[in-house]
Design an enzyme around this catalytic site. Structure first.
Site, mmCIF file in Angstrom:
data_model
loop_
_atom_site.group_PDB
_atom_site.id
_atom_site.type_symbol
_atom_site.label_atom_id
_atom_site.label_comp_id
_atom_site.label_asym_id
_atom_site.label_seq_id
_atom_site.Cartn_x
_atom_site.Cartn_y
_atom_site.Cartn_z
ATOM 1 N N ASP A 38 -4.942 -6.928 6.031
ATOM 2 C CA ASP A 38 -6.180 -6.249 5.645
ATOM 3 C C ASP A 38 -7.251 -7.303 5.337
ATOM 4 O OD1 ASP A 38 -7.977 -4.384 4.805
ATOM 5 O OD2 ASP A 38 -6.880 -3.736 3.027
ATOM 6 N N TYR B 92 0.812 -1.218 0.000
ATOM 7 C CA TYR B 92 0.000 0.000 0.000
ATOM 8 C C TYR B 92 0.847 1.271 0.000
ATOM 9 C CZ TYR B 92 -3.780 -3.226 1.225
ATOM 10 O OH TYR B 92 -4.681 -4.261 1.248
ATOM 11 N N LYS C 36 3.954 -15.400 2.585
ATOM 12 C CA LYS C 36 3.872 -16.179 1.344
ATOM 13 C C LYS C 36 5.322 -16.485 0.936
ATOM 14 C CE LYS C 36 1.446 -17.870 -2.115
ATOM 15 N NZ LYS C 36 0.606 -19.059 -1.958
ATOM 16 N N ASP D 38 -2.501 -18.333 2.159
ATOM 17 C CA ASP D 38 -3.666 -19.042 1.605
ATOM 18 C C ASP D 38 -4.180 -20.072 2.610
ATOM 19 O OD1 ASP D 38 -1.145 -20.024 1.085
ATOM 20 O OD2 ASP D 38 -1.600 -20.845 -0.885
ATOM 21 N N ASP E 134 -10.497 -8.780 8.067
ATOM 22 C CA ASP E 134 -11.921 -8.705 7.718
ATOM 23 C C ASP E 134 -12.566 -10.090 7.768
ATOM 24 O OD1 ASP E 134 -11.831 -5.997 7.366
ATOM 25 O OD2 ASP E 134 -12.989 -6.040 5.500
#
Ligand code: NAD
Length: 366
Positions: free
Chosen positions: A251, A146, A195, A227, A255
């Site tokens: 992020d 970001y 990852k 994942d 959620d």
């Protein structure tokens, strides 16, 4: 003790839910003999209306001068609000990114726990929920994809876009230390999510986290690919204590975790820097669909205020008092509309209340 608290009421339901958290803080101040002084700070859509921009220099200065900031939520309905006719850097949400950066809030804490009383609000099966779960997601907030360089350009006649995922070892180390310190006060387990089978940034992440872990022999560290983590949160959330991860993975996973924990109206959050300062806000947004109706759930904001007492002011007893009062109000059967049982036959076992009444009931139980 005396504390200066910056208050960003914000937009939509923000002013309604913040009013209840301030009511709770005032009661705590009176009961435990503290003095809380509030400074009102405009940010988001309400600041655009007054100042023509979502975050002014004065607002940043007022936040910096506070011991901590309590925030409601900012933003409006993207389809109908004139704020969304403005370019992206002038919209309400730009204020939020701006304040995180200006205050160097590099760690975002989001607890996701399930209250037994709200089991019906959880979309997971009873055998998965068991006797409940209690995860703390720690997301890196000022680095990664970001904040890396980005551009869109034409290359060989094709529009091509690039975003850069960049982390240095110091950025990883400082949040890893926070995660291990947090786990030390909880169930002593850190799951670091990355990852590393594909990304260099994740391989560095893993190496630095392992170095930090050497200073915490009592804490169990496990690594999990993102994942798999997304799958495990719905398959077996009880396995997690502290989840440590970078900005974008955090992020998405936070959620997901908030959904398995039930309503957004229950979930608190804290964004911290390397001092005791923090910005405390509910995980949900400004809920324009229910704004002004007096039905929003104030509990996430009240629990965010409890996090402020604990993390910025070291007032653990006071924070416990607020959290216990929330638990008690749920045990006593009071619910805002978002946490009412879905099953009609169970609706008469609880009592539906509005935003202000929920605040009063919590104050009564402190
Ligand atoms: P939202 O979180 O505002 O609402 C999603 C759903 O959850 C809605 O149905 C809403 O009614 C419900 N909800 C949220 N909080 C609730 C509460 N306390 N009590 C009861 N129900 C609640 O998400 P959205 O609709 O996608 O976004 C609305 C606005 O909020 C947008 O402008 C968005 O940019 C902004 N937003 C702000 C923040 C923030 O201030 N940190 C975070 C997320 C979204």
């Amino acid at each position: 003790m005396n504390y200066n608290i910056g208050v960003i009421r914000g937009d939509g339901i923000g002013p309604e839910i913040v009013a209840e958290a301030v009511k709770v803080l005032d009661h705590i101040a009176a009961k435990y003999h503290h003095s809380f002084h509030y400074t009102e700070i405009l940010m988001g859509g309400c600041s655009i209306d007054v100042n023509g921009e979502p975050l002014t220099k004065e607002a940043i200065a007022a936040a910096k001068a506070s011991d901590a900031v309590l925030m409601g939520s900012i933003g409006g309905d993207a389809k109908t609000s004139p704020w969304y006719q403005l370019p992206p850097e002038k919209r309400p949400e730009a204020g939020l990114l701006g304040i995180r950066k200006a205050l160097n809030l590099f760690v975002n804490l989001r607890p996701a726990n399930l209250y037994q009383e709200l089991k019906e609000a959880c979309p997971l099966r009873d055998d998965i929920i068991g006797d409940g779960f209690d995860m703390m997601i720690m997301r890196e907030l000022t680095g990664g994809l970001y904040f890396g360089e980005r551009k869109t350009e034409e290359i060989d006649g094709k529009m091509t876009a690039v975003d850069t995922l960049i982390y240095n070892e110091d950025e990883i180390r400082r949040i890893a230390i926070r995660a291990f310190d947090t786990a030390a006060k909880r169930r002593k387990k850190v799951t670091s999510v990355d990852k590393a089978n594909v990304l260099d940034s994740s391989r560095l992440w893993r190496k630095v986290v392992e170095e930090v872990a050497k200073d915490y022999p009592d804490i169990t560290l496990e690594h999990m690919l993102v994942d798999n983590a997304a799958m495990q949160i719905v398959k077996n959330p009880r396995q997690f204590d502290v989840i440590l991860t970078e900005n974008m993975f955090g992020d998405i996973l936070s959620d997901e975790a908030s959904m398995v924990a039930g309503s957004l109206g229950m979930l608190a959050s804290a964004s911290l820097n390397d001092t005791k300062f923090g910005l405390y806000e509910p995980s949900g947004g400004s809920a324009p669909d229910i704004a002004g109706k007096g039905i929003a759930n104030p509990i996430a904001t009240i629990l965010s205020a409890a996090m402020m007492l604990r993390f910025s002011f070291d007032l653990d007893e006071e924070a416990d008092a607020v959290e216990n009062a929330v638990q008690q109000v749920l045990k006593d059967g009071y619910r805002t509309i978002d946490i009412m049982p879905q099953d009609n036959s169970k609706k008469n076992t609880v009592k539906q209340v509005g935003t202000a009444e929920m605040g009063d009931l919590i104050v009564e139980r402190i």
